[in-house]
Write a protein that holds these residues in place. Structure first.
Motif, PDB file in Angstrom:
ATOM      1  N   PRO A  68       0.814  -1.214   0.000  1.00 22.65           N
ATOM      2  CA  PRO A  68       0.000   0.000   0.000  1.00 22.65           C
ATOM      3  C   PRO A  68       0.860   1.283   0.000  1.00 22.65           C
ATOM      4  O   PRO A  68       0.472   2.284  -0.600  1.00 22.65           O
ATOM      5  CB  PRO A  68      -0.826  -0.122   1.285  1.00 22.65           C
ATOM      6  CG  PRO A  68      -0.907  -1.595   1.531  1.00 22.65           C
ATOM      7  CD  PRO A  68       0.421  -2.143   1.078  1.00 22.65           C
ATOM      8  N   GLN A  71       1.768   2.066  -3.443  1.00 21.45           N
ATOM      9  CA  GLN A  71       0.647   2.658  -4.178  1.00 21.45           C
ATOM     10  C   GLN A  71       0.509   4.143  -3.838  1.00 21.45           C
ATOM     11  O   GLN A  71       0.202   4.955  -4.697  1.00 21.45           O
ATOM     12  CB  GLN A  71      -0.663   1.955  -3.827  1.00 21.45           C
ATOM     13  CG  GLN A  71      -0.795   0.563  -4.377  1.00 21.45           C
ATOM     14  CD  GLN A  71      -2.122  -0.033  -3.972  1.00 21.45           C
ATOM     15  OE1 GLN A  71      -2.433  -0.149  -2.786  1.00 21.45           O
ATOM     16  NE2 GLN A  71      -2.919  -0.406  -4.956  1.00 21.45           N
ATOM     17  N   GLU A  72       0.706   4.474  -2.582  1.00 19.65           N
ATOM     18  CA  GLU A  72       0.481   5.837  -2.102  1.00 19.65           C
ATOM     19  C   GLU A  72       1.592   6.806  -2.505  1.00 19.65           C
ATOM     20  O   GLU A  72       1.314   7.949  -2.885  1.00 19.65           O
ATOM     21  CB  GLU A  72       0.339   5.821  -0.577  1.00 19.65           C
ATOM     22  CG  GLU A  72       0.087   7.188   0.026  1.00 19.65           C
ATOM     23  CD  GLU A  72      -0.052   7.127   1.528  1.00 19.65           C
ATOM     24  OE1 GLU A  72      -1.092   7.596   2.024  1.00 19.65           O
ATOM     25  OE2 GLU A  72       0.873   6.618   2.204  1.00 19.65           O
ATOM     26  N   SER A 150      -4.381   9.299   8.936  1.00 25.59           N
ATOM     27  CA  SER A 150      -4.920   8.151   8.216  1.00 25.59           C
ATOM     28  C   SER A 150      -3.982   6.974   8.400  1.00 25.59           C
ATOM     29  O   SER A 150      -2.774   7.144   8.577  1.00 25.59           O
ATOM     30  CB  SER A 150      -5.100   8.452   6.727  1.00 25.59           C
ATOM     31  OG  SER A 150      -3.855   8.653   6.105  1.00 25.59           O
ATOM     32  N   GLY A 152      -3.173   3.186   6.589  1.00 28.60           N
ATOM     33  CA  GLY A 152      -3.430   2.449   5.366  1.00 28.60           C
ATOM     34  C   GLY A 152      -3.540   3.426   4.205  1.00 28.60           C
ATOM     35  O   GLY A 152      -3.323   4.627   4.355  1.00 28.60           O
ATOM     36  N   TYR A 153      -3.850   2.893   3.051  1.00 26.45           N
ATOM     37  CA  TYR A 153      -4.017   3.744   1.876  1.00 26.45           C
ATOM     38  C   TYR A 153      -5.306   3.401   1.171  1.00 26.45           C
ATOM     39  O   TYR A 153      -5.562   2.232   0.841  1.00 26.45           O
ATOM     40  CB  TYR A 153      -2.853   3.554   0.890  1.00 26.45           C
ATOM     41  CG  TYR A 153      -3.146   4.193  -0.443  1.00 26.45           C
ATOM     42  CD1 TYR A 153      -3.141   5.573  -0.583  1.00 26.45           C
ATOM     43  CD2 TYR A 153      -3.493   3.413  -1.536  1.00 26.45           C
ATOM     44  CE1 TYR A 153      -3.456   6.161  -1.801  1.00 26.45           C
ATOM     45  CE2 TYR A 153      -3.811   3.991  -2.763  1.00 26.45           C
ATOM     46  CZ  TYR A 153      -3.790   5.369  -2.879  1.00 26.45           C
ATOM     47  OH  TYR A 153      -4.106   5.961  -4.074  1.00 26.45           O
ATOM     48  N   THR A 154      -6.141   4.416   0.989  1.00 26.42           N
ATOM     49  CA  THR A 154      -7.292   4.313   0.099  1.00 26.42           C
ATOM     50  C   THR A 154      -7.304   5.584  -0.736  1.00 26.42           C
ATOM     51  O   THR A 154      -6.935   6.659  -0.245  1.00 26.42           O
ATOM     52  CB  THR A 154      -8.644   4.189   0.842  1.00 26.42           C
ATOM     53  OG1 THR A 154      -8.923   5.410   1.523  1.00 26.42           O
ATOM     54  CG2 THR A 154      -8.653   3.015   1.828  1.00 26.42           C
ATOM     55  N   PRO A 155      -7.705   5.483  -1.987  1.00 25.38           N
ATOM     56  CA  PRO A 155      -7.779   6.688  -2.812  1.00 25.38           C
ATOM     57  C   PRO A 155      -8.678   7.770  -2.197  1.00 25.38           C
ATOM     58  O   PRO A 155      -8.356   8.958  -2.257  1.00 25.38           O
ATOM     59  CB  PRO A 155      -8.334   6.176  -4.146  1.00 25.38           C
ATOM     60  CG  PRO A 155      -7.854   4.756  -4.211  1.00 25.38           C
ATOM     61  CD  PRO A 155      -7.952   4.267  -2.785  1.00 25.38           C
ATOM     62  N   ALA A 156      -9.788   7.383  -1.584  1.00 25.47           N
ATOM     63  CA  ALA A 156     -10.707   8.364  -1.003  1.00 25.47           C
ATOM     64  C   ALA A 156     -10.052   9.117   0.155  1.00 25.47           C
ATOM     65  O   ALA A 156     -10.164  10.349   0.244  1.00 25.47           O
ATOM     66  CB  ALA A 156     -11.985   7.673  -0.535  1.00 25.47           C
ATOM     67  N   ASP A 157      -9.377   8.406   1.063  1.00 26.88           N
ATOM     68  CA  ASP A 157      -8.688   9.077   2.171  1.00 26.88           C
ATOM     69  C   ASP A 157      -7.606  10.006   1.641  1.00 26.88           C
ATOM     70  O   ASP A 157      -7.414  11.104   2.147  1.00 26.88           O
ATOM     71  CB  ASP A 157      -8.052   8.061   3.127  1.00 26.88           C
ATOM     72  CG  ASP A 157      -9.046   7.421   4.079  1.00 26.88           C
ATOM     73  OD1 ASP A 157     -10.189   7.912   4.192  1.00 26.88           O
ATOM     74  OD2 ASP A 157      -8.669   6.415   4.707  1.00 26.88           O
TER      75      ASP A 157
END
Length: 173
Positions: A68, A71-72, A150, A152-157
């Motif tokens: 992750p 990705q970020e 935050s 972890g990684y999520t596109p929305a966050d």
């Protein structure tokens, strides 16, 4: 339409942060002052986080092996560093949790990142904010208070984080 989405994200950002505070691995909450700590910005220069009061400061914790994180970090480069690095009211520090200069600098070069990547051997900095889980981002306001976190990684966050940085930098001008 895009402005409406940004406004919605800005509205829900504080609620996302509060929800994450229930995570037992997160040691500080939104509104807390960041602890004072020293860190090396190069092999010969040590600074203190309090040296950056007056700036919006993003701390990011990663590891070279973390999927992750991988990705970020390209988004950190493109959507944060490339856009805000010339703003004198912004600072970004990316800490390689449990990794030394050699590993961090090799990873930085191989990925062509231009932001600072710093070692955090022994989790000296990370352990002030959390006990586990990466990637982890902590955004500090100009007074050194935590305004976003935050895990972890999520596109929305990540979109919420970028919108908040943009808004805060407009406020500090």
């Amino acid at each position: 339409m895009k402005n409406l989405a940004v406004l919605i994200l800005l509205f829900i950002a504080p609620h996302l942060g509060r929800a994450q505070q229930n995570d037992a691995s997160t040691l500080l909450k939104i509104g807390d002052a960041a602890p004072a700590f020293n860190f090396d910005i190069d092999k010969n220069t040590t600074v203190n986080i309090q040296d950056y009061h007056g700036k919006i400061v993003l701390l990011n914790f990663f590891a070279t092996w973390c999927g992750p994180c991988r990705q970020e970090l390209p988004r950190v480069q493109k959507e944060i560093w490339d856009k805000f690095s010339n703003n004198p009211k912004f600072a970004l520090f990316i800490f390689g949790r449990e990794e030394g200069w050699d590993k961090v600098l090799t990873f930085k070069a191989s990925n062509q990142y231009t932001f600072l990547m710093l070692p955090d051997e022994g989790r000296k900095v990370f352990s002030l904010f959390a006990t586990q889980y990466i990637p982890r981002s902590v955004l500090l306001d100009e007074n050194g208070k935590i305004i976003y976190q935050s895990t972890g990684y999520t596109p929305a966050d990540f979109d919420v984080l970028v919108a908040l940085i943009k808004r805060k930098l407009k406020e500090t001008i």
